[in-house]
Design an enzyme around this catalytic site. Structure first.
Site, PDB file in Angstrom:
ATOM      1  N   ASP A 247       0.699  -1.247  -0.119  1.00 53.60           N
ATOM      2  CA  ASP A 247      -0.022  -0.162  -0.206  1.00 53.60           C
ATOM      3  C   ASP A 247       0.803   1.314  -0.015  1.00 53.60           C
ATOM      4  O   ASP A 247       0.252   2.479   0.663  1.00 53.60           O
ATOM      5  CB  ASP A 247      -0.919  -0.056   1.089  1.00 53.60           C
TER       6      ASP A 247
ATOM      7  N   HIS B 112      -4.742  -1.758  -5.758  1.00 55.59           N
ATOM      8  CA  HIS B 112      -3.746  -0.710  -6.363  1.00 55.59           C
ATOM      9  C   HIS B 112      -4.837   0.533  -6.779  1.00 55.59           C
ATOM     10  O   HIS B 112      -5.637   0.316  -7.733  1.00 55.59           O
ATOM     11  CB  HIS B 112      -3.006  -1.194  -7.436  1.00 55.59           C
TER      12      HIS B 112
ATOM     13  N   LYS C 208       1.910   1.958  -4.987  1.00 58.18           N
ATOM     14  CA  LYS C 208       2.572   1.582  -6.433  1.00 58.18           C
ATOM     15  C   LYS C 208       1.514   1.820  -7.662  1.00 58.18           C
ATOM     16  O   LYS C 208       1.992   1.850  -8.581  1.00 58.18           O
ATOM     17  CB  LYS C 208       2.837   0.022  -6.084  1.00 58.18           C
TER      18      LYS C 208
HETATM   19  P1  GDP Z   1      -0.719   0.333  -3.395  1.00 56.84           P
HETATM   20  O1  GDP Z   1      -1.271  -0.875  -3.117  1.00 56.84           O
HETATM   21  O2  GDP Z   1       0.745   0.447  -3.273  1.00 56.84           O
HETATM   22  O3  GDP Z   1      -0.944   0.760  -4.887  1.00 56.84           O
HETATM   23  O4  GDP Z   1      -1.341   1.509  -2.636  1.00 56.84           O
HETATM   24  P2  GDP Z   1      -2.923   1.810  -2.222  1.00 56.84           P
HETATM   25  O5  GDP Z   1      -3.668   2.105  -3.663  1.00 56.84           O
HETATM   26  O6  GDP Z   1      -3.716   0.505  -1.539  1.00 56.84           O
HETATM   27  O7  GDP Z   1      -2.991   2.800  -1.092  1.00 56.84           O
HETATM   28  C1  GDP Z   1      -2.467   4.157  -1.402  1.00 56.84           C
HETATM   29  C2  GDP Z   1      -3.372   5.144  -1.141  1.00 56.84           C
HETATM   30  O8  GDP Z   1      -2.933   6.345  -1.027  1.00 56.84           O
HETATM   31  C3  GDP Z   1      -4.431   5.320  -2.200  1.00 56.84           C
HETATM   32  O9  GDP Z   1      -5.525   5.606  -1.703  1.00 56.84           O
HETATM   33  C4  GDP Z   1      -3.706   6.343  -3.067  1.00 56.84           C
HETATM   34  O10 GDP Z   1      -4.823   7.030  -3.717  1.00 56.84           O
HETATM   35  C5  GDP Z   1      -3.193   7.168  -1.990  1.00 56.84           C
HETATM   36  N1  GDP Z   1      -2.255   8.009  -2.305  1.00 56.84           N
HETATM   37  C6  GDP Z   1      -1.265   7.706  -3.292  1.00 56.84           C
HETATM   38  N2  GDP Z   1      -0.249   8.616  -3.338  1.00 56.84           N
HETATM   39  C7  GDP Z   1      -0.555   9.483  -2.372  1.00 56.84           C
HETATM   40  C8  GDP Z   1       0.163  10.715  -2.019  1.00 56.84           C
HETATM   41  O11 GDP Z   1       1.224  11.192  -2.312  1.00 56.84           O
HETATM   42  N3  GDP Z   1      -0.783  11.695  -0.990  1.00 56.84           N
HETATM   43  C9  GDP Z   1      -1.989  10.889  -0.621  1.00 56.84           C
HETATM   44  N4  GDP Z   1      -2.510  11.952   0.342  1.00 56.84           N
HETATM   45  N5  GDP Z   1      -2.595   9.637  -1.047  1.00 56.84           N
HETATM   46  C10 GDP Z   1      -1.929   9.037  -1.983  1.00 56.84           C
HETATM   47  P1  IMO Z   2      -0.926  -4.287  -2.238  1.00 56.17           P
HETATM   48  O1  IMO Z   2      -0.423  -4.721  -3.487  1.00 56.17           O
HETATM   49  C1  IMO Z   2      -0.975  -4.520   2.098  1.00 56.17           C
HETATM   50  C2  IMO Z   2      -1.092  -8.505   3.678  1.00 56.17           C
HETATM   51  C3  IMO Z   2      -2.242  -9.078   4.595  1.00 56.17           C
HETATM   52  C4  IMO Z   2      -1.557 -10.055   5.474  1.00 56.17           C
HETATM   53  C5  IMO Z   2      -0.591 -10.714   4.593  1.00 56.17           C
HETATM   54  C6  IMO Z   2      -1.132 -11.940   4.155  1.00 56.17           C
HETATM   55  O2  IMO Z   2      -2.194  -3.448  -2.460  1.00 56.17           O
HETATM   56  O3  IMO Z   2       0.197  -3.382  -1.415  1.00 56.17           O
HETATM   57  P2  IMO Z   2      -2.410 -12.600   2.026  1.00 56.17           P
HETATM   58  O4  IMO Z   2      -4.197 -12.417   1.908  1.00 56.17           O
HETATM   59  O5  IMO Z   2      -1.632 -12.297   1.072  1.00 56.17           O
HETATM   60  O6  IMO Z   2      -2.276 -14.252   2.329  1.00 56.17           O
HETATM   61  O7  IMO Z   2      -2.308 -11.926   3.598  1.00 56.17           O
HETATM   62  O8  IMO Z   2      -0.337  -9.799   3.640  1.00 56.17           O
HETATM   63  N1  IMO Z   2      -1.330  -8.074   2.284  1.00 56.17           N
HETATM   64  C7  IMO Z   2      -1.246  -7.021   1.923  1.00 56.17           C
HETATM   65  N2  IMO Z   2      -1.102  -5.626   2.577  1.00 56.17           N
HETATM   66  N3  IMO Z   2      -1.112  -4.390   0.690  1.00 56.17           N
HETATM   67  C8  IMO Z   2      -1.504  -5.610   0.010  1.00 56.17           C
HETATM   68  O9  IMO Z   2      -1.376  -5.561  -1.288  1.00 56.17           O
HETATM   69  C9  IMO Z   2      -1.608  -6.821   0.720  1.00 56.17           C
HETATM   70  N4  IMO Z   2      -1.345  -8.045   0.101  1.00 56.17           N
HETATM   71  C10 IMO Z   2      -1.411  -8.956   1.187  1.00 56.17           C
HETATM   72  O10 IMO Z   2      -2.972  -8.194   5.219  1.00 56.17           O
HETATM   73  O11 IMO Z   2      -0.991  -9.271   6.478  1.00 56.17           O
HETATM   74 MG    MG Z   3      -3.045  -1.687  -1.794  1.00 54.33          MG
END
Ligand code: GDP
Ligand code: IMO
Ligand code: MG
Length: 447
Positions: A13, A41, A16
């Site tokens: 999270d 994502h 990416k």
């Molecule tokens: P990923 O799994 O690595 O793609 O990340 P996620 O999408 O799960 O979580 C990142 C969250 O932060 C999302 O809701 C994005 O829209 C938000 N986000 C990404 N970059 C920024 C930033 O620079 N500032 C803020 N405030 N939010 C961001």
């Molecule tokens: P993105 O791509 C954050 C965590 C789960 C749990 C552990 C194992 O959005 O960054 P699983 O269901 O994979 O067997 O769970 O991994 N987990 C993540 N945490 N971002 C993710 O994906 C995750 N995918 C799995 O919360 O701790």
């Molecule tokens: Mg994520």
């Protein structure tokens, strides 16, 4: 041209999705190489928010080919829901391809994931309960179903005639759950197959053809380094290899074609699920970060645990991934803070170290050693150049780069595409030179 791997440098999270979408402007092909629908994502374009679980975050560029690689595990129902989500916004899917050798998450995988988490009780991992671990376990055990198996209706029915009774034994005897019906599962999955069929390809062949044509390829990691099955905080990890090395296996390319690795890290740290997290702050600051950063899981909606930036795991991520540069995201979330702490080392049983301990029990005993920096207490959301940033924010970024010994190429200050400072274009910009033992760039190592 450059082939670039984007990986998460923390526990997932990190943003990416945003960074991949941003870099996809310059990519011809974007490949997701591991993970499944545990990933969430987020890509924000103007007033639209896309939450992608399996489809690469390059999909919003119609010319870009997006490939779900062999190393992923695919839950067809969720993938089809994603098709629908994108089609509702008129996003074309002709350029979306699916590796025929990717494994399929079956109904029993989800059920077993949920039931085994319950059985573990206080030892639970805190999985997303999306069947990820059991799908990869079957792959290793050689009882998995692959996308190519879905394409062969007689073959699938035949395989399920023994697989389903085998899994029913587990569901019924171990977990006291009702059995699945092999014919019902086959009918349902063959319907999914019809929807997926036009997209199914030999992904490795396609990706290597793109390499030969000197097209730019972006490999999009899911999860993060500390969730890596081999190099993360085992057993509190996912069941695949999110690290940069996983891109080669998961996409079916050789390591010689990778030009650069970009690590994505938040300006602080979050974690979802169980497991040690040395810089977690459960006092007021954790709540401030969580609410300013809207830290709720994209896939499960669970509140993410929050804490200060941890440069020890950062340095570890640089090492494990061979990281060339960093994208620091969510700097804006720190805008209101009086002071900001950074973990520069750990103390384990009274001994100070800056190396991440690969022994999980030791890691659980690590106490963070902090340095405190002044906050900037002003909004950075509108900054578009490094020079626009308040001095304290610039100092904070420099401090992180020095601690991690890696340059920062991108700074993100909001979820939108435009809320970004590109310090150095990681695809077109100069590649960081490899240094010899004296710190002198090796000849020909920078492009
Ligand atoms: P990923 O799994 O690595 O793609 O990340 P996620 O999408 O799960 O979580 C990142 C969250 O932060 C999302 O809701 C994005 O829209 C938000 N986000 C990404 N970059 C920024 C930033 O620079 N500032 C803020 N405030 N939010 C961001
Ligand atoms: P993105 O791509 C954050 C965590 C789960 C749990 C552990 C194992 O959005 O960054 P699983 O269901 O994979 O067997 O769970 O991994 N987990 C993540 N945490 N971002 C993710 O994906 C995750 N995918 C799995 O919360 O701790
Ligand atoms: Mg994520």
């Amino acid at each position: 041209m450059a082939n670039v791997v984007v990986i998460g440098a923390q526990w997932g999270d990190e943003g990416k999705g945003k960074i991949t979408d941003l870099l996809s402007r310059s990519a011809d092909v974007v490949v997701r190489y591991q993970g499944g629908v545990n990933a969430g994502h987020t890509v924000v374009v103007k007033d639209r928010t896309f939450k992608l679980h399996l489809i690469p975050s390059g999909i919003l560029y119609p010319e870009t080919e997006c490939i779900i690689g062999s190393g992923t595990v695919i839950d067809p129902q969720v993938l089809i829901d994603e098709f629908d989500q994108l089609e509702a916004f008129n996003v074309p899917l002709e350029n979306l391809k699916i590796a025929q050798t990717a494994h399929v998450t079956m109904p029993y995988h989800r059920l077993i994931d949920q039931a085994s988490e319950e059985r573990r009780g206080s030892h639970k991992i805190g999985t997303t309960k999306r069947g990820i671990g059991p799908t990869y376990a079957d792959k290793s055990e050689r009882t998995g179903i692959r996308i190519l198996d879905l394409m062969d209706s007689d073959g699938l029915r035949d395989t399920l005639q023994w697989t389903i009774p085998y899994k029913n034994d587990i569901l019924q005897r171990l977990y006291d759950l009702p059995p699945l019906d092999a014919n019902e599962v086959a009918d349902r999955y063959l319907q999914y197959a019809d929807r997926l069929r036009p997209h199914v390809v030999d992904a490795s062949l396609r990706i290597n053809d793109a390499v030969r044509s000197r097209r730019n390829i972006l490999f999009e990691g899911a999860q993060g380094t500390l969730l890596d099955l081999d190099h993360g905080t085992y057993p509190y990890v996912t069941s695949s290899n999110p690290v940069a090395g996983g891109a080669c296996v998961g996409a079916g390319v050789g390591p010689t074609i990778i030009d650069r690795v970009i690590g994505v890290a938040k300006a602080y740290t979050t974690r979802v699920g169980e497991g040690p997290f040395p810089t977690e702050t459960i006092d007021g600051i954790g709540e401030v970060l969580g609410s300013r950063g809207a830290e709720f899981g994209t896939t499960t909606g669970r509140a993410r645990r929050c804490g200060w930036f941890d440069a020890v795991i950062g340095r570890y991520a640089v090492r494990i991934n061979g990281m060339d540069c960093l994208a620091i995201t969510k700097l804006d979330v720190l805008d209101t803070l009086e002071e900001i702490k950074v973990c520069v080392a750990y103390e384990i049983d009274g001994v100070r170290t800056t190396d991440f301990p690969s022994n999980a029990r030791q890691f659980a005993r690590c106490k963070p050693v902090y340095e405190t920096l002044p906050g900037w207490k002003t909004s950075t959301e509108e900054c578009r150049e490094l020079d626009d940033l308040p001095t304290q924010a610039l100092d904070y970024l420099k401090f992180l780069a020095e601690l991690m010994e890696v340059p920062i190429a991108i700074v993100s200050l909001g979820a939108g595409r435009h809320q970004t400072i590109i310090v150095e274009d990681p695809i077109h910009g100069p590649k960081r030179a490899l240094l010899d033992a004296n710190g002198t760039p090796l000849e020909g190592s920078a492009s």
